[in-house]
Design a protein around this motif. Structure first.
Motif: not given
Length: 444
Positions: A159, A161, A202, A238, A264-265, A272, A275, A277-279
């Motif tokens: 991932n 991040c 993950d 994830y 979720l972070q 996001l 970071m 992140r993909r969402s």
């Protein structure tokens, strides 16, 4: 080596603990006796974590503490394994002459070879590209209770991040085969294990590298029929790969715990994106809505990072509002740690430590109130409880429902009943809820 006593300190996550158990198993196979007291041990291993600054500090302090046993104990070999060795090999060799051997994250299976070198007068260093993966064949000495085990289904992470060092220290994502995992879980069931906690960096990406697409659902369908296993728990899921098919399977199968661990972070889209992140916030809210509609009784656990570079007061307040409105059962909060060699370390707008701390406490205080309210609302509900032990000197048993993961969540406390021992499953009614724990009474 036969007859030597070996002790080990395992730091960091459950994934690290599995590596520790395998190293202990290899040493026992070589004829060493495993002991809990490092003062007795001729061989001391520290399996380290270097995820964030606090983990690095704990690892270094533990190494120095164990090094004292070379002076006042029986220690002849001090071996440092895991993430710290992988990441800081040269610094450890230079700054800590007390350390006799280093093993990287892909070299845990060379523990016997390293010890042989040390006993022969050499300083051993086995730190290469992180490519190894536990396959269930190696012997393991469990560090968990006999009724509960962690099963690592994959290693590494793809991932990337921007704040995270895991891909650098653990390597690319690589899955075990379905057949090897099923074989291990069958063996554990034969040994009396009731709870299997599936782990990876993950979990929801499981199988993508081997089979061309994630195959967590297929794996679970192979594990569900195994007799003796009561709970299958998913950890480290994830959100981008948490599919409708997975939600449907959890809803349909009693063995899969109603427990969703979904780091979720953050909740601000700009953060996001920074970071890596993909969402997005909207996608996460959609996913949470699906989970709550299909799994209304599921315990939801997540984690957030406060103080990420550039996080404004408005963006933090958006996160705080998100937590208050989503009402997660459990939340872990971390202050951003500026890790060298990560993209986020070079970002402008690094947040002062005092601001991070303030935001950490604000988020934790809000969540504590939510957790207490949700736990209080469980009063009168009935659950199966896996008994883990009893309080010393008190007639009180403690355990967990499917809503609590081992090591990271709270406990259920019950009045002791004769004949009930650790590993037993009892049916109990919740009598009172607190911020982190529950009280319950065993039902006749």
């Amino acid at each position: 080596m036969k007859g030597l006593k070996a002790g080990i300190v395992s730091l960091g996550c459950a994934k690290n603990l599995v590596d520790t158990e395998v190293m202990l198993g290899i040493l026992e196979q070589q004829g060493l006796d495993v002991v809990n007291d490092p003062a007795e041990a001729a061989v001391i291993i520290v399996n380290t974590c270097s995820f964030i600054a606090a983990a690095k500090e704990e690892s270094i302090n533990t190494i120095l503490q164990m090094a004292e046993y070379k002076k006042k104990g029986n220690c002849k070999a001090l071996i440092v394994a895991g993430c710290l060795s992988q990441r800081y090999k040269n610094e450890l060799l230079r700054e800590l002459p007390e350390v006799d051997a280093l093993l990287g994250t892909g070299e845990w299976d060379r523990i016997a070879e390293a010890l042989q070198d040390v006993l022969g007068g050499k300083r051993a260093v086995f730190v290469g590209t992180a490519e190894g993966i536990y396959d269930g064949v190696q012997p393991r000495i469990p560090a968990t209770p006999s009724f509960s085990r962690y099963v690592k289904i994959a290693e590494g992470c793809d991932n990337c991040c921007s704040y995270c060092v895991i891909p650098a220290v653990r390597g690319n994502f690589r899955s075990r085969t379905i057949e090897s995992i099923v074989a291990e879980v069958r063996l554990l069931a034969e040994q009396g294990v009731k709870e299997i906690n599936l782990i990876a960096q993950d979990t929801t990406s499981y199988g993508r590298d081997l089979y061309g697409k994630p195959q967590l659902v297929k794996l679970l369908k192979e594990l569900i029929p195994i007799e003796g296993i009561v709970w299958l728990r998913l950890l480290y899921c994830y959100p981008a790969d948490f599919t409708d098919e997975l939600i449907e399977l959890i809803a349909a199968e009693e063995k899969i715990c109603n427990y969703i661990d979904l780091p979720l972070q953050h909740a601000d889209n700009a953060i996001l994106k920074a970071m890596g992140r993909r969402s997005t916030r909207e996608e996460v809210l959609s996913l949470l809505g699906k989970i709550r509609r299909k799994l209304p009784d599921a315990a939801l656990r997540t984690s957030f990072i406060v103080g990420f570079p550039g996080e404004t007061e408005e963006q933090f307040n958006q996160l705080l509002s998100f937590v208050k409105s989503c009402r997660f059962d459990r939340v872990g909060v971390f202050m951003y740690s500026r890790e060298e060699d990560t993209p986020a370390a070079a970002l402008p707008g690094q947040i002062p430590e005092e601001v991070k701390e303030e935001r950490y406490h604000l988020l934790m205080e809000a969540q504590m109130q939510i957790s207490q309210e949700l736990n209080e609302a469980l009063a009168g509900r009935k659950f199966s409880v896996l008994i883990e032990g009893e309080n010393t000197g008190e007639p009180i048993l403690y355990g967990r429902t499917e809503r609590e993961a081992p090591d990271i969540d709270g406990k259920v406390y019950l009045t002791k009943r004769a004949g009930i021992t650790p590993g037993d499953m009892v049916f109990a009614e919740v009598t009172e809820g607190y911020a982190y724990d529950l009280s319950a009474e065993i039902i006749e």
